[in-house]
Design an enzyme around this catalytic site. Structure first.
Site, short mmCIF file in Angstrom:
data_model
loop_
_atom_site.label_atom_id
_atom_site.label_comp_id
_atom_site.label_asym_id
_atom_site.label_seq_id
_atom_site.Cartn_x
_atom_site.Cartn_y
_atom_site.Cartn_z
N GLU A 1 0.81 -1.21 0.00
CA GLU A 1 0.00 0.00 0.00
C GLU A 1 0.85 1.27 0.00
O GLU A 1 0.56 2.21 -0.72
CB GLU A 1 -0.94 -0.01 1.22
CG GLU A 1 -1.88 1.17 1.31
CD GLU A 1 -2.88 1.24 0.16
OE1 GLU A 1 -3.00 0.25 -0.58
OE2 GLU A 1 -3.51 2.30 0.01
N ASP A 2 1.89 1.28 0.81
CA ASP A 2 2.60 2.54 1.06
C ASP A 2 3.98 2.65 0.42
O ASP A 2 4.61 3.69 0.50
CB ASP A 2 2.78 2.75 2.58
CG ASP A 2 1.44 2.95 3.28
OD1 ASP A 2 0.47 3.28 2.58
OD2 ASP A 2 1.38 2.77 4.51
#
Ligand code: MN
Length: 726
Positions: free
Chosen positions: A80-81
């Protein structure tokens, strides 16, 4: 500011303690990988980001999950990051870990907040459905727990929305999974932000009464422990104050203040064996007075989330009631960590496959006779396989059956939306209206006032009954004439297929009964219903098939019994037309069949023609021999000759003869002499010197006909005479 070293050390210790034998080198590789990926990111408090995955992994280890799950927790924010990819993680740490990370990522991306109360259960279901692997849910709960623990660094808006989401989704899920300890912590932290006033009030009350409470708990603890050790029962006794949120809920639901609230103390007695549990119960009830109706045996009947214990409430010193929970160590594990506790009993190393959930099945099987259904609905991860959860662009959740299409979605919103549907966007992209929607899809329906309404194909495409019903309604209303034509065609087709006569639907005796059975006032209504799809032709025919066959059988029987009785007595006192009485029909057109030209005295039977009344045949007419066939039978009616009324009947004889000059004249002469009114005589030569004459003439009855026939037979070269059979 927190340090990497502190969190890493703590995680390392917890993993070694909770999961002895774990390949720590693999854990370390994951830590290093995540640390490198997150190296430029900071937590809100300025700490290095890596402490969050480390803390999450520690919680996961405490839950008792396996090494794959710990790796999944360490890497849970990487996709996600950071620039990490599924493939990379899969290559470095194996596909199971990668799938767990991907599962968590999907949940992170989905929006579970800002929904109405009524939608909460669906949100939770979607959460479960999207996870596929129950470890994903647990990693996500661990992730949320750490974020809740560090909630003080968030903005007030974020605090409120995250805490609501926690109360709506995460705490109930933790409860369902039997993870009481996590659930309590999630609830208490949420309450702290959602109702800081009440939270503070309860805390300060508890701290003000701390000494008294502790003294009370100590006394009770001593009482129980001493008795049990005196009886030789090995036990551990814990006293505690119930968690803040549960006190808060008692206060709000019972409308009481802290002072009025009793039952905030809970004791746990943990023992080695199940028989010990019941022994302890006996001693507790001997030491203190039990409150009637408060004893619950969750050992013999576990809660749906696998929770087992004996519960009782008793009155302690100074009349203060408290609850005692009695359980074994195994039950204690399950009570604290729920479903996760069972990873510990798993045999061998899991590969994330079906086998890993063997125990879920075992549990399901072992609980068949208790609360199985409840249990399944609360635990089984694939139980939502028959549902898919989608969103409107505004975030309203729309649950649909699995395989549902934008058509289903549109009708779930409103029939007006469905009826004016011209296209759909899924997650911002135009897509086919028959494509299957996935969990979490955001669906936007494109409508047009110029839309022509649903197409009949949609009935086969859509998956929800709701859509199907609404589409049918549309056809019902908009296209009645067309529906009647369509419906009639399919009904008649089906009738033919099963060999039933269509005429039965116009049989005045049978028709009303059939319509009643079908639930329609008119046949048109029923055809219309079939046309718009409210009813299938097969179903309609199936409904009346038995009735039709019964009616046909009855009619056949009547026919037969009629044929065996004297015509006059069978149908008496009726009006006759052309000298014939038709049973049950007072006036109708009567004509005599050209093929067999019956005359009074002949056995006769009537055939209801289409539009020309009743055609009367002789019973021995070849054309009347099919009257027993089911699709013909209802059209044959009983008829009989009326009482003699000097009325002529036309009939035909066929005369076989050897060809000779003058024979036709001989026949004509005989007829004239016998005063027979001849209407027509035709002769035809046949090969081999033979001829056949056809004579059409009028007679009163069979007697006269027989006389004429005998006279004809006396004429030379006439070899045979038959009744006309055209
Ligand atoms: Mn996270």
């Amino acid at each position: 500011m927190e340090s990497f070293a502190k969190y890493y050390g703590s995680m390392y210790q917890t993993v070694s303690r909770c999961l002895p034998g774990t390949d720590m080198e693999r854990i370390d590789r994951a830590v290093e990988y995540a640390r490198e990926k997150h190296k430029d990111q900071k937590r809100k408090d300025g700490s290095p980001y890596i402490i969050h995955p480390l803390a999450t992994a520690e919680i996961v280890a405490e839950m008792g999950l396996d090494a794959d799950a710990i790796l999944g927790a360490l890497l849970h924010d990487c996709i996600e990051d950071t620039d990490a990819s599924f493939d990379e993680i899969s290559k470095l740490f194996g596909p199971t870990t990668a799938q767990l990370v991907e599962g968590v990522t999907k949940l992170t991306r989905a929006n579970f907040s800002s929904s109405e109360e009524a939608q909460m259960e669906n949100l939770r279901k979607m959460f479960m459905a999207m996870s596929k692997d129950i470890r994903v849910v647990m990693i996500k709960i661990a992730d949320r727990l750490h974020n809740m623990r560090t909630m003080q660094y968030q903005t007030p808006e974020k605090q409120i929305s995250k805490c609501r989401e926690t109360m709506d989704i995460y705490a109930p899920l933790a409860h369902r999974l039997g993870m009481q300890k996590l659930k309590w912590e999630l609830e208490d932290i949420s309450l702290q932000y959602l109702d800081p006033g009440s939270y503070g009030e309860i805390l300060s009350y508890l701290s003000a009464h701390k000494e008294k409470d502790e003294a009370f708990m100590h006394t009770i603890d001593q009482n129980i422990s001493q008795r049990l050790s005196a009886m030789g029962i090995h036990s551990t006794v814990y006293g505690r104050i119930k968690h803040v949120y549960s006190i808060y809920r008692k206060m709000t639901t019972q409308g009481k203040t802290m002072d009025e609230l009793y039952d905030i103390y809970a004791f746990r007695v943990v023992v080695d064996t199940i028989p010990d549990c019941y022994n302890v119960l006996g001693h507790v009830h001997d030491l203190f007075n039990p409150v009637p109706g408060r004893f619950k045996d969750y050992i013999s009947t576990p809660k749906p989330n696998m929770y087992q214990s004996l519960h009782t409430t008793v009155i302690g010193t100074q009349g203060i009631p408290f609850e005692v929970q009695i359980r074994t160590w195994d039950m204690h594990e399950t009570a604290e960590y729920g479903i996760a506790a069972h990873w510990k009993y798993k045999q061998g190393a899991g590969d994330g496959s079906e086998k890993d959930f063997e125990w879920v099945r075992r549990l399901l099987e072992s609980q068949q006779d208790t609360d199985a259904e409840d249990y399944v609905s609360s635990m089984k991860i694939d139980m939502f396989d028959d549902e898919v959860f989608t969103f409107t662009p505004k975030g309203k959740i729309v649950p649909l059956p699995a395989g549902a299409t934008p058509i289903d979605f549109a009708y779930a919103i409103h029939s007006g939306v469905g009826n004016s549907l011209v296209g759909a966007k899924v997650n911002g992209r135009i897509c086919n209206i028959d494509s299957a929607l996935q969990n979490g899809d955001i669906v936007e329906i494109i409508t047009s006032k110029a839309a022509k309404g649903p197409s009949r194909d949609w009935l086969n495409i859509c998956q929800s009954n709701q859509a199907r019903t609404k589409i049918k309604q549309w056809f019902k209303k908009e296209k009645r004439d067309e529906n009647i034509v369509h419906g009639r065609a399919s009904f008649e087709g089906e009738m033919r297929r099963v060999g039933l006569p269509l005429s039965i639907t116009v049989d005045p005796e049978v028709s009303p009964q059939l319509l009643k059975k079908l639930g329609f006032d008119t046949w048109e209504d029923m055809y219309a219903a079939i046309g718009y799809g409210g009813l299938t032709a097969v179903k309609a025919v199936g409904k009346v098939r038995d009735d039709i066959n019964r009616a046909l059988k009855l009619q056949n029987q009547e026919q037969r019994s009629f044929l065996n009785t004297k015509p006059d007595t069978a149908v008496k006192g009726r009006h006759s037309v052309n000298g014939v009485i038709v049973e049950d029909i007072d006036s109708c057109m009567i004509k005599f069949a050209k093929c067999c030209t019956p005359v009074p005295g002949d056995g006769i039977i009537g055939f209801i023609t289409k539009g020309f009344g009743v055609s009367v045949h002789r019973i021995d007419c070849p054309n009347a021999q099919n009257r027993d066939e089911p699709h013909q039978a209802p059209r044959w009616v009983r008829v009989c000759w009326a009482d003699a009324e000097d009325q002529p009947f036309e009939t035909t004889l066929e005369i076989d003869c050897i060809t000779r000059d003058g024979l036709l004249l001989d026949v004509a002469t005989m007829m004239t002499t016998a005063r027979v009114r001849v209407k027509e005589i035709n002769g035809k030569d046949l090969p081999g010197g033979r001829s056949v004459f056809t004579v059409r003439f009028e007679v009163k009855d069979l007697g006269e006909l027989d006389a004429i026939r005998n006279k004809l037979l006396n004429i030379r070269d006439i070899t045979g005479i038959r009744r006309g059979q055209n």
